[in-house]
Design a protein around this motif. Structure first.
Motif, PDB file in Angstrom:
ATOM      1  N   GLU A 146       5.856 -13.290   5.900  1.00 33.87           N
ATOM      2  CA  GLU A 146       6.934 -12.370   6.255  1.00 33.87           C
ATOM      3  C   GLU A 146       7.001 -11.188   5.290  1.00 33.87           C
ATOM      4  O   GLU A 146       7.245 -10.045   5.701  1.00 33.87           O
ATOM      5  CB  GLU A 146       8.272 -13.118   6.286  1.00 33.87           C
ATOM      6  N   ALA A 147       6.759 -11.450   4.020  1.00 33.87           N
ATOM      7  CA  ALA A 147       6.768 -10.364   3.048  1.00 33.87           C
ATOM      8  C   ALA A 147       5.567  -9.431   3.255  1.00 33.87           C
ATOM      9  O   ALA A 147       5.694  -8.205   3.135  1.00 33.87           O
ATOM     10  CB  ALA A 147       6.767 -10.926   1.632  1.00 33.87           C
ATOM     11  N   VAL A 148       4.410  -9.991   3.582  1.00 31.37           N
ATOM     12  CA  VAL A 148       3.240  -9.171   3.901  1.00 31.37           C
ATOM     13  C   VAL A 148       3.529  -8.309   5.127  1.00 31.37           C
ATOM     14  O   VAL A 148       3.234  -7.110   5.152  1.00 31.37           O
ATOM     15  CB  VAL A 148       1.988 -10.040   4.139  1.00 31.37           C
ATOM     16  N   ALA A 149       4.130  -8.911   6.150  1.00 31.46           N
ATOM     17  CA  ALA A 149       4.446  -8.172   7.373  1.00 31.46           C
ATOM     18  C   ALA A 149       5.402  -7.021   7.085  1.00 31.46           C
ATOM     19  O   ALA A 149       5.270  -5.927   7.651  1.00 31.46           O
ATOM     20  CB  ALA A 149       5.049  -9.112   8.415  1.00 31.46           C
ATOM     21  N   ALA A 150       6.359  -7.238   6.188  1.00 31.37           N
ATOM     22  CA  ALA A 150       7.306  -6.179   5.832  1.00 31.37           C
ATOM     23  C   ALA A 150       6.586  -5.015   5.156  1.00 31.37           C
ATOM     24  O   ALA A 150       6.871  -3.844   5.444  1.00 31.37           O
ATOM     25  CB  ALA A 150       8.389  -6.733   4.913  1.00 31.37           C
ATOM     26  N   ALA A 151       5.647  -5.334   4.274  1.00 27.20           N
ATOM     27  CA  ALA A 151       4.882  -4.283   3.602  1.00 27.20           C
ATOM     28  C   ALA A 151       4.008  -3.518   4.587  1.00 27.20           C
ATOM     29  O   ALA A 151       3.926  -2.281   4.542  1.00 27.20           O
ATOM     30  CB  ALA A 151       4.017  -4.891   2.498  1.00 27.20           C
ATOM     31  N   GLU A 152       3.350  -4.239   5.492  1.00 22.96           N
ATOM     32  CA  GLU A 152       2.464  -3.582   6.460  1.00 22.96           C
ATOM     33  C   GLU A 152       3.251  -2.717   7.433  1.00 22.96           C
ATOM     34  O   GLU A 152       2.807  -1.623   7.814  1.00 22.96           O
ATOM     35  CB  GLU A 152       1.650  -4.638   7.196  1.00 22.96           C
ATOM     36  N   LYS A 153       4.429  -3.180   7.818  1.00 22.38           N
ATOM     37  CA  LYS A 153       5.280  -2.372   8.705  1.00 22.38           C
ATOM     38  C   LYS A 153       5.691  -1.085   8.014  1.00 22.38           C
ATOM     39  O   LYS A 153       5.703  -0.008   8.616  1.00 22.38           O
ATOM     40  CB  LYS A 153       6.511  -3.171   9.118  1.00 22.38           C
ATOM     41  N   ARG A 154       6.023  -1.201   6.721  1.00 24.07           N
ATOM     42  CA  ARG A 154       6.428  -0.005   5.974  1.00 24.07           C
ATOM     43  C   ARG A 154       5.264   0.978   5.870  1.00 24.07           C
ATOM     44  O   ARG A 154       5.447   2.197   6.002  1.00 24.07           O
ATOM     45  CB  ARG A 154       6.920  -0.411   4.588  1.00 24.07           C
ATOM     46  N   ALA A 155       4.060   0.457   5.634  1.00 27.32           N
ATOM     47  CA  ALA A 155       2.889   1.332   5.537  1.00 27.32           C
ATOM     48  C   ALA A 155       2.659   2.088   6.838  1.00 27.32           C
ATOM     49  O   ALA A 155       2.359   3.291   6.842  1.00 27.32           O
ATOM     50  CB  ALA A 155       1.653   0.519   5.168  1.00 27.32           C
ATOM     51  N   GLU A 156       2.825   1.388   7.971  1.00 26.35           N
ATOM     52  CA  GLU A 156       2.614   2.015   9.283  1.00 26.35           C
ATOM     53  C   GLU A 156       3.628   3.115   9.554  1.00 26.35           C
ATOM     54  O   GLU A 156       3.331   4.077  10.276  1.00 26.35           O
ATOM     55  CB  GLU A 156       2.691   0.949  10.379  1.00 26.35           C
ATOM     56  N   GLY A 157       4.828   2.992   8.987  1.00 25.39           N
ATOM     57  CA  GLY A 157       5.881   3.972   9.229  1.00 25.39           C
ATOM     58  C   GLY A 157       6.002   5.014   8.132  1.00 25.39           C
ATOM     59  O   GLY A 157       7.031   5.683   8.035  1.00 25.39           O
ATOM     60  N   THR A 158       4.969   5.165   7.333  1.00 25.47           N
ATOM     61  CA  THR A 158       5.024   6.091   6.201  1.00 25.47           C
ATOM     62  C   THR A 158       3.964   7.173   6.345  1.00 25.47           C
ATOM     63  O   THR A 158       2.821   6.895   6.679  1.00 25.47           O
ATOM     64  CB  THR A 158       4.824   5.329   4.880  1.00 25.47           C
ATOM     65  N   SER A 159       4.377   8.408   6.097  1.00 21.14           N
ATOM     66  CA  SER A 159       3.463   9.555   6.162  1.00 21.14           C
ATOM     67  C   SER A 159       3.449  10.263   4.820  1.00 21.14           C
ATOM     68  O   SER A 159       4.482  10.394   4.162  1.00 21.14           O
ATOM     69  CB  SER A 159       3.919  10.539   7.248  1.00 21.14           C
ATOM     70  N   THR A 160       2.262  10.732   4.433  1.00 22.77           N
ATOM     71  CA  THR A 160       2.098  11.400   3.135  1.00 22.77           C
ATOM     72  C   THR A 160       1.444  12.758   3.336  1.00 22.77           C
ATOM     73  O   THR A 160       0.370  12.856   3.928  1.00 22.77           O
ATOM     74  CB  THR A 160       1.235  10.542   2.198  1.00 22.77           C
ATOM     75  N   TYR A 161       2.117  13.787   2.847  1.00 20.20           N
ATOM     76  CA  TYR A 161       1.624  15.158   2.955  1.00 20.20           C
ATOM     77  C   TYR A 161       1.618  15.773   1.560  1.00 20.20           C
ATOM     78  O   TYR A 161       2.484  15.478   0.740  1.00 20.20           O
ATOM     79  CB  TYR A 161       2.539  15.993   3.850  1.00 20.20           C
ATOM     80  N   PHE A 162       0.665  16.665   1.299  1.00 16.64           N
ATOM     81  CA  PHE A 162       0.679  17.301   0.001  1.00 16.64           C
ATOM     82  C   PHE A 162      -0.044  18.638  -0.012  1.00 16.64           C
ATOM     83  O   PHE A 162      -0.904  18.929   0.830  1.00 16.64           O
ATOM     84  CB  PHE A 162       0.138  16.373  -1.092  1.00 16.64           C
ATOM     85  N   TYR A 163       0.393  19.426  -0.970  1.00 17.57           N
ATOM     86  CA  TYR A 163      -0.169  20.753  -1.224  1.00 17.57           C
ATOM     87  C   TYR A 163      -0.864  20.727  -2.580  1.00 17.57           C
ATOM     88  O   TYR A 163      -0.355  20.121  -3.528  1.00 17.57           O
ATOM     89  CB  TYR A 163       0.954  21.797  -1.238  1.00 17.57           C
ATOM     90  N   VAL A 164      -2.027  21.379  -2.673  1.00 14.85           N
ATOM     91  CA  VAL A 164      -2.696  21.556  -3.963  1.00 14.85           C
ATOM     92  C   VAL A 164      -3.055  23.027  -4.124  1.00 14.85           C
ATOM     93  O   VAL A 164      -3.319  23.730  -3.149  1.00 14.85           O
ATOM     94  CB  VAL A 164      -3.967  20.682  -4.091  1.00 14.85           C
ATOM     95  N   ASP A 165      -3.062  23.482  -5.383  1.00  9.77           N
ATOM     96  CA  ASP A 165      -3.409  24.878  -5.637  1.00  9.77           C
ATOM     97  C   ASP A 165      -4.876  25.157  -5.338  1.00  9.77           C
ATOM     98  O   ASP A 165      -5.245  26.267  -4.966  1.00  9.77           O
ATOM     99  CB  ASP A 165      -3.114  25.233  -7.102  1.00  9.77           C
ATOM    100  N   THR A 166      -5.710  24.133  -5.523  1.00  5.18           N
ATOM    101  CA  THR A 166      -7.143  24.279  -5.264  1.00  5.18           C
ATOM    102  C   THR A 166      -7.709  22.938  -4.802  1.00  5.18           C
ATOM    103  O   THR A 166      -7.234  21.883  -5.230  1.00  5.18           O
ATOM    104  CB  THR A 166      -7.894  24.754  -6.520  1.00  5.18           C
ATOM    105  N   LEU A 167      -8.734  23.002  -3.959  1.00  5.64           N
ATOM    106  CA  LEU A 167      -9.411  21.789  -3.512  1.00  5.64           C
ATOM    107  C   LEU A 167     -10.510  21.343  -4.473  1.00  5.64           C
ATOM    108  O   LEU A 167     -11.157  20.325  -4.242  1.00  5.64           O
ATOM    109  CB  LEU A 167     -10.023  22.019  -2.126  1.00  5.64           C
ATOM    110  N   ASP A 168     -10.692  22.079  -5.552  1.00  7.46           N
ATOM    111  CA  ASP A 168     -11.820  21.817  -6.439  1.00  7.46           C
ATOM    112  C   ASP A 168     -11.769  20.425  -7.063  1.00  7.46           C
ATOM    113  O   ASP A 168     -12.793  19.744  -7.170  1.00  7.46           O
ATOM    114  CB  ASP A 168     -11.867  22.870  -7.539  1.00  7.46           C
TER     115      ASP A 168
END
Length: 281
Positions: free
Chosen positions: A143-165
Motif C-alpha cells: 500500500e505504501a509503494v502504491a501511494a508513492a507510485e500514484k504520487r509519481a504518476e500525478g507529478t510533473s516537473t518543468y525547469f528553465y536553465v540559462d544554458t544547455l551546456d
C-alpha cells in the motif's frame, strides 16, 4: 511512522531536514566528484560551492551511492524494528542509484521494495512523503509503494536553465539539441517525461521563459488540489518571485516548498536553474 514499514530514499529528493526527521526517512547521499575530491551531497559540498566551481569551469562529475551504503540503511531499518523497507530513487535514466539499491536489497535482512520513480528532486520527495504517510496510517508495504507510485504518476516537473551546456556535458540531453539552443540564442524550457529530460519549448529571452514556466505550472495545476516545489541553483530571487506568483495564482495550492537544489542536480543544470514541481494530492 509505522514500526513495520521504513522509508529510504536518496539525497536528490531534496526533502527539507524537518520532513526527513518527522517521517524518519533515510536519505542516502550521492557523491559529487570535484577534481580529486569525492564529496557526499548534503554534508560535504554545498550548492553554493558547487555553483562557484561550475562558474570557474572546474571538472565536476557525480556518482551513485555504493551498494554497501544502501545495505547499511536497510540493516539500520531492520534493527529499528521495521519488517519491510521501501527504497525510492531518482530516475534510473539519470543514475545507477536504483541499481545499487537493488543489489543491496538482495542481501537485506527484511524485504525491500526498490522503486525507480522516474522522477527527481521534490518530485521524488513527494513520493517519499506519500509512502511515509501511508505507512504511518498503518498501510502495508504494498500500500505504501502504491501511494508513492500514484504520487509519481500525478507529478510533473518543468525547469528553465540559462544554458544547455551542463546537461550536454553530463549526457543528459543530446548534443544536437544543445547546439541548436546555442545557435538560435534561445532559452530552453525543459520537462521530465518518462524518466528523461526533453525540450518543452524554446523562448527568446530569460524573462519570457520564466514567465512561460509560470503559465505552464498554473495550467497544469488548474483547480486541482496540488503541492508545488520551486527549485533553483544560485537564483534565490527568481525562486522567491516565482513561488509568490504561484501562491497568488494556484487556487488549490496545498504545500509550497522553495529550495536550492543540491550539488548532484546542480552539476548537470548549472547556475541559474529555476524549476517547478507540480504534484497532485
Amino acid at each position: 511512522m509505522s514500526r513495520h514499514v521504513a522509508i529510504v530514499t536518496d539525497s536528490t529528493a531534496y526533502l527539507p531536514p524537518a520532513a526527513l526527521r518527522r517521517h524518519h526517512i533515510n536519505a542516502v547521499p550521492l557523491t559529487v566528484v570535484l577534481g580529486d575530491q569525492a564529496l557526499e551531497e548534503g554534508t560535504e559540498i554545498s550548492a553554493r560551492s558547487l555553483a562557484e566551481a561550475l562558474r570557474q569551469r572546474h571538472a565536476v562529475t557525480t556518482s551513485r551511492p555504493s551498494p554497501a551504503m544502501f545495505a547499511e540503511a536497510y540493516r539500520a531499518a531492520a534493527e529499528a524494528g521495521a519488517d519491510g523497507v521501501i527504497s525510492l530513487h531518482l530516475s534510473a535514466e539519470f543514475s545507477g542509484t536504483y541499481d545499487a539499491a537493488v543489489l543491496a536489497a538482495r542481501e537485506a535482512p527484511v524485504p525491500v521494495r526498490v522503486v525507480d520513480t522516474g522522477v527527481v528532486a521534490m518530485a521524488l520527495g513527494f513520493c517519499a512523503l506519500a509512502a511515509a504517510e501511508a505507512a504511518e496510517a498503518g498501510g502495508s508495504l504494498d500500500e505504501a509503494v502504491a501511494a508513492a507510485e500514484k504520487r509519481a504518476e500525478g507529478t510533473s516537473t518543468y525547469f528553465y536553465v540559462d544554458t544547455l551546456d551542463y546537461l550536454r556535458r553530463g549526457g543528459r540531453i543530446g548534443a544536437a539539441q544543445a547546439l541548436l539552443g546555442s545557435a538560435l540564442a534561445v532559452k530552453p524550457l525543459l520537462e521530465l517525461t518518462d524518466g528523461r529530460i526533453g525540450m518543452l519549448e524554446k523562448v527568446r529571452t530569460a524573462t519570457r521563459a520564466i514567465g512561460r514556466l509560470e503559465e505552464i505550472v498554473v495550467e497544469r495545476a488548474g483547480e486541482a488540489r496540488v503541492d508545488i516545489a520551486v527549485h533553483h541553483l544560485a537564483a534565490p530571487e527568481r525562486a522567491a518571485q516565482l513561488s509568490q506568483r504561484l501562491r497568488d495564482r494556484v487556487p488549490g495550492l496545498g504545500e509550497m516548498h522553495v529550495s536550492e537544489v543540491g550539488a548532484v542536480i546542480g552539476a548537470h543544470t548549472g547556475p541559474g536553474l529555476l524549476g517547478a514541481v507540480v504534484s497532485l494530492r
